[in-house]
Design a protein around this motif. Structure first.
Motif, PDB file in Angstrom:
ATOM      1  N   LEU A  73      10.309   3.651  -5.918  1.00 57.78           N
ATOM      2  CA  LEU A  73       9.591   3.758  -7.188  1.00 57.78           C
ATOM      3  C   LEU A  73       8.528   2.665  -7.303  1.00 57.78           C
ATOM      4  N   PHE A  74       8.862   1.476  -6.858  1.00 56.18           N
ATOM      5  CA  PHE A  74       7.907   0.369  -6.844  1.00 56.18           C
ATOM      6  C   PHE A  74       6.726   0.692  -5.927  1.00 56.18           C
ATOM      7  N   PHE A  75       6.987   1.283  -4.779  1.00 56.58           N
ATOM      8  CA  PHE A  75       5.914   1.671  -3.864  1.00 56.58           C
ATOM      9  C   PHE A  75       4.989   2.706  -4.498  1.00 56.58           C
ATOM     10  N   ILE A  76       5.563   3.657  -5.223  1.00 58.59           N
ATOM     11  CA  ILE A  76       4.739   4.663  -5.906  1.00 58.59           C
ATOM     12  C   ILE A  76       3.830   3.982  -6.932  1.00 58.59           C
ATOM     13  N   VAL A  77       4.369   3.024  -7.661  1.00 57.44           N
ATOM     14  CA  VAL A  77       3.575   2.306  -8.667  1.00 57.44           C
ATOM     15  C   VAL A  77       2.446   1.525  -7.989  1.00 57.44           C
ATOM     16  N   ILE A  78       2.717   0.922  -6.850  1.00 54.08           N
ATOM     17  CA  ILE A  78       1.679   0.180  -6.125  1.00 54.08           C
ATOM     18  C   ILE A  78       0.561   1.123  -5.688  1.00 54.08           C
ATOM     19  N   VAL A  79       0.917   2.270  -5.135  1.00 54.42           N
ATOM     20  CA  VAL A  79      -0.096   3.220  -4.668  1.00 54.42           C
ATOM     21  C   VAL A  79      -0.901   3.768  -5.846  1.00 54.42           C
ATOM     22  N   LEU A  80      -0.229   4.071  -6.945  1.00 53.54           N
ATOM     23  CA  LEU A  80      -0.939   4.564  -8.127  1.00 53.54           C
ATOM     24  C   LEU A  80      -1.866   3.497  -8.711  1.00 53.54           C
ATOM     25  N   SER A  81      -1.436   2.245  -8.699  1.00 57.31           N
ATOM     26  CA  SER A  81      -2.312   1.181  -9.210  1.00 57.31           C
ATOM     27  C   SER A  81      -3.504   0.971  -8.282  1.00 57.31           C
ATOM     28  N   ASP A  82      -3.302   1.128  -6.983  1.00 54.67           N
ATOM     29  CA  ASP A  82      -4.417   1.040  -6.040  1.00 54.67           C
ATOM     30  C   ASP A  82      -5.410   2.176  -6.275  1.00 54.67           C
ATOM     31  N   LEU A  83      -4.906   3.366  -6.514  1.00 54.78           N
ATOM     32  CA  LEU A  83      -5.760   4.510  -6.807  1.00 54.78           C
ATOM     33  C   LEU A  83      -6.512   4.317  -8.129  1.00 54.78           C
TER      34      LEU A  83
END
Length: 106
Positions: free
Chosen positions: A12-22
């Motif tokens: 879930l943390f990884f998804i948040v990181i990718v979404l914040s990068d996007l």
């Protein structure tokens, strides 16, 4: 805390990181008309070792692959099943978008 719970929250943390990068990409590139200037502005937010679009995309691909795998396994048990299915779909869609952006500039 069990290992499965830890891996679920890590994914879930990884998804948040990718979404914040996007989100950072969209915010930075909407401020500029020239895409090359927008790309350079986007990369300037990262440390010098990570100021490479391909490296950032590969890191995102690895995080999304890991997240998708974890959510797929988490969807098999009853605890957090619906959340795992939805997050697995989100990670799959993001993974497809990242693969497209990675292969488009080859």
């Amino acid at each position: 805390m069990k290992l499965a719970d830890f891996l679920f929250y890590l994914a879930l943390f990884f998804i948040v990181i990718v979404l914040s990068d996007l989100f950072l990409w969209f915010v930075v590139t909407t401020k500029t008309i020239d895409i090359e200037v927008g790309r350079l502005n986007y990369l300037s937010y990262y440390p010098s070792a990570l100021q490479n679009g391909r490296v950032l995309t590969v890191i995102s691909l690895l995080m999304l692959s890991f997240s998708g795998y974890i959510f797929l396994n988490a969807s098999k048990n009853n605890k957090n099943r619906n959340a795992a299915i939805i997050l697995g779909l989100v990670s799959t869609l993001l993974l497809m978008a990242k693969i497209y952006s990675f292969t488009r500039h080859s």
